[in-house]
Design an enzyme around this catalytic site. Structure first.
Site, short mmCIF file in Angstrom:
data_model
loop_
_atom_site.label_atom_id
_atom_site.label_comp_id
_atom_site.label_asym_id
_atom_site.label_seq_id
_atom_site.Cartn_x
_atom_site.Cartn_y
_atom_site.Cartn_z
CB SER A 20 -0.89 0.08 1.35
OG SER A 20 -1.51 1.13 1.22
CE1 TYR A 38 -3.77 -2.52 5.62
CE2 TYR A 38 -3.24 -0.22 5.51
CZ TYR A 38 -3.57 -1.43 5.05
OH TYR A 38 -3.50 -1.34 3.53
CE LYS A 77 -1.51 -4.60 3.48
NZ LYS A 77 -1.63 -5.85 2.89
C1 UD1 Z 1 -6.04 4.50 3.73
C2 UD1 Z 1 -4.39 4.15 3.00
C3 UD1 Z 1 -4.50 2.89 2.27
C4 UD1 Z 1 -5.36 1.71 2.74
C5 UD1 Z 1 -6.43 2.11 3.37
C6 UD1 Z 1 -7.08 1.07 4.00
C7 UD1 Z 1 -3.08 6.23 2.90
C8 UD1 Z 1 -2.71 7.23 1.83
N1 UD1 Z 1 -4.04 5.33 2.34
O1 UD1 Z 1 -6.55 5.16 2.58
O2 UD1 Z 1 -3.29 2.81 1.73
O3 UD1 Z 1 -5.27 0.67 2.24
O4 UD1 Z 1 -6.39 3.43 4.30
O5 UD1 Z 1 -8.33 1.36 4.44
O6 UD1 Z 1 -2.63 6.03 3.87
N2 UD1 Z 1 -13.09 10.30 3.66
C9 UD1 Z 1 -14.20 11.34 4.14
N3 UD1 Z 1 -15.16 10.68 4.84
C10 UD1 Z 1 -15.49 9.23 4.86
C11 UD1 Z 1 -14.42 8.56 4.54
C12 UD1 Z 1 -13.15 9.03 4.00
O7 UD1 Z 1 -14.16 12.31 4.10
O8 UD1 Z 1 -16.42 8.96 5.48
C13 UD1 Z 1 -11.79 11.01 3.34
C14 UD1 Z 1 -10.64 10.59 4.08
O9 UD1 Z 1 -10.42 11.59 5.14
C15 UD1 Z 1 -9.66 10.56 3.02
C16 UD1 Z 1 -10.22 10.00 1.86
O10 UD1 Z 1 -11.41 10.28 1.85
O11 UD1 Z 1 -8.97 11.98 2.80
C17 UD1 Z 1 -10.09 8.69 1.30
O12 UD1 Z 1 -10.16 7.78 2.64
P1 UD1 Z 1 -10.41 6.25 2.55
O13 UD1 Z 1 -11.29 5.71 1.55
O14 UD1 Z 1 -10.45 5.79 3.99
O15 UD1 Z 1 -8.92 5.88 2.14
P2 UD1 Z 1 -7.40 6.38 2.79
O16 UD1 Z 1 -7.47 6.78 4.25
O17 UD1 Z 1 -6.69 7.37 1.78
#
Ligand code: UD1
Length: 348
Positions: A124, A149, A153
Site C-alpha cells: 500500500s 496496519y 505492510k
Molecule cells: C488508507 C491508506 C490506504 C489503505 C486504506 C485502508 C493512505 C494514503 N492510504 O486509505 O493505503 O489501504 O487506508 O483502509 O494512507 N473520507 C471522508 N469521509 C469518509 C471517509 C473518507 O472524507 O467518510 C476521506 C478521508 O479523510 C480521506 C479520503 O476520503 O481523505 C480517502 O479515505 P479512505 O477511503 O478511507 O482511504 P485512505 O485513508 O486514503
C-alpha cells in the site's frame, strides 16, 4: 499456469481472479471469509461462466496450506489476505501483526517447501506516510507507519525482500496500491464492506442509496486546492490487471534473486470534493454531505508517479475517475435490488 490467490473473495482479490482467467491463468482461491462474502463466488461464476476452484481456509493455518500446496502444484501466489482497517489496527495491534505477518511468513515457507517460485504481494501507498515531495516514486523513503496496519505492510515488504536476498528460490514483487475504487463493469462483483464503511467511496454509494444518512467530509482546511484531502483513486479492474503484468514480469526474470516494488496508481490526484462532484455528475444525483473535522491519521495528499510500472511492466491505468464512480454506483444499485428481492421473498 496455476496461481494461488489468497483473499480471492475480497474486493481486489476477486477482480484479480477475473483478470487472471481472462489472461489464461488458472486462479485458485483461498479465503476464510473473515471480511468477505460467499456470494462473491457466484458473481465470479457468472462473469467467467465457470466455477473458480476454491478452498475455505486460513492462511495462518500451516496444516491447511500444506494440504492445498501438496494437491494443487502452484506456479505462483498473489497474497491479498490480510486485515486492513486502519482504526481497528490501532485498537488491536497484535491481531494485525499476528494475522498479516504470520500469513506472509507461512506462505513464504510453504512456497519454498513446495518449490513455488513467484510471489506478488499486496502492499500500500500507506508505507510512504505523508511524503515531502509529490508525486511519490518508488525511491521516496518509506516513513514510520502511522498505524499497525501500515506497519504490517512495510514489514511484510521487508520479509519478502530479505527472503529473496537470502537466495531462497523465490522471486517477489510488492505492489503499492493507491486508493482502489469502482467495481466490475458487469456489476456482478464489487466492494462489500461489512458494517459501516471506513473508506470514502462505499460510504458515498451507501449514502446515495439511503443506507447512510449523510457523508461527512473529514476536514476542509488542508493545503490542497479546495482544502479537502487528495488521493490517487484507481479503478479496481485496472489495479487487478497490474497483478497479471507482475506475474508475467516475474516469469520473465532470469536472475535468481529478483525482488522489486511498484507504485500502482493513475498518477493523478483528486480531492475528496472533486470526487463527490464527479460522483454526482456522472450518476445524475445529489449527495447529502457536510464538512466535518479532520480524521486523525489522514495524510493531506498523496498520488503516484507511475513511470516505473509503465516502463517495466507495460501497465498503465486506463479507466477514469468517472468510470470508477459510475461502476461503483451501478454495483451499489445491484446490491439494493438484490436485498429488496431477498426481503420480498422472505416476506412471501
Ligand atoms: C488508507 C491508506 C490506504 C489503505 C486504506 C485502508 C493512505 C494514503 N492510504 O486509505 O493505503 O489501504 O487506508 O483502509 O494512507 N473520507 C471522508 N469521509 C469518509 C471517509 C473518507 O472524507 O467518510 C476521506 C478521508 O479523510 C480521506 C479520503 O476520503 O481523505 C480517502 O479515505 P479512505 O477511503 O478511507 O482511504 P485512505 O485513508 O486514503
Amino acid at each position: 499456469m496455476r496461481i494461488l490467490v489468497t483473499g480471492g473473495a475480497g474486493f481486489i482479490g476477486s477482480h484479480t481472479v477475473v483478470e487472471l482467467r481472462n489472461a489464461g491463468y488458472e486462479p485458485v482461491i483461498i479465503d476464510n471469509f473473515s471480511n468477505s462474502n460467499r456470494s462473491v463466488l457466484d458473481g465470479l461464476k457468472q462473469i467467467l461462466g465457470e466455477e473458480v476452484p476454491f478452498y475455505e481456509a486460513d492462511c495462518n493455518d500451516a496444516g491447511s496450506l500444506n494440504a492445498i500446496f501438496e494437491k494443487e502444484k502452484f506456479d505462483g501466489v498473489i497474497h491479498f489476505a490480510a486485515y486492513k482497517a486502519v482504526g481497528e489496527s490501532v485498537e488491536k495491534p497484535l491481531n494485525y501483526y499476528d494475522n498479516n505477518l504470520g500469513s506472509t511468513v507461512l506462505l513464504l515457507q510453504t512456497m519454498i517447501k513446495y518449490g513455488v517460485p513467484h510471489l506478488v504481494f499486496s502492499s500500500s501507498c500507506t508505507v510512504y506516510g505523508q511524503p515531502e515531495q509529490l508525486p511519490v516514486t518508488e525511491q521516496t523513503p518509506r516513513l514510520p507507519a502511522e498505524s499497525p496496519y501500515g506497519n504490517t505492510k512495510s514489514i511484510c515488504e521487508d520479509i519478502i525482500r530479505d527472503t529473496v536476498r537470502s537466495k531462497a528460490p523465490v522471486k517477489g514483487i510488492s505492489l503499492r496500491y493507491f486508493n482502489p475504487v469502482g467495481a466490475h463493469p458487469s456489476a456482478l462483483i464489487g466492494e462489500l464492506p461489512s458494517g459501516v464503511p471506513g473508506n470514502l467511496v462505499p460510504y458515498i454509494t451507501q449514502t446515495a442509496a439511503g443506507i447512510r444518512e449523510k457523508l461527512t467530509v473529514f476536514g476542509s482546511d488542508y493545503n490542497t486546492p479546495d482544502g479537502t484531502c487528495m488521493r490517487d483513486f484507481i479503478h479496481v479492474v485496472d489495479l487487478a490487471k497490474a497483478h497479471v503484468q507482475a506475474l508475467k514480469l516475474l516469469d520473465g526474470r532470469q536472475e535468481t534473486s529478483y525482488y522489486d516494488v511498484f507504485n500502482v496508481g493513475t498518477g493523478d490526484g483528486h480531492t475528496v470534493l472533486e470526487l463527490i462532484k464527479t460522483f454526482e455528475e456522472v450518476n445524475h444525483l445529489k449527495l447529502n454531505y457536510s464538512i466535518g473535522p479532520r480524521r486523525p491519521g489522514d495524510v493531506e495528499k498523496i498520488y503516484a508517479q507511475v513511470d516505473k510500472v509503465n516502463q517495466v511492466m507495460g501497465w498503465r491505468a486506463e479507466k477514469s475517475l468517472a468510470d470508477s464512480l459510475r461502476d461503483a454506483w451501478r454495483w451499489q444499485q445491484k446490491l439494493e435490488e438484490k436485498s429488496k428481492k431477498e426481503s420480498g421473498t422472505s416476506v412471501a
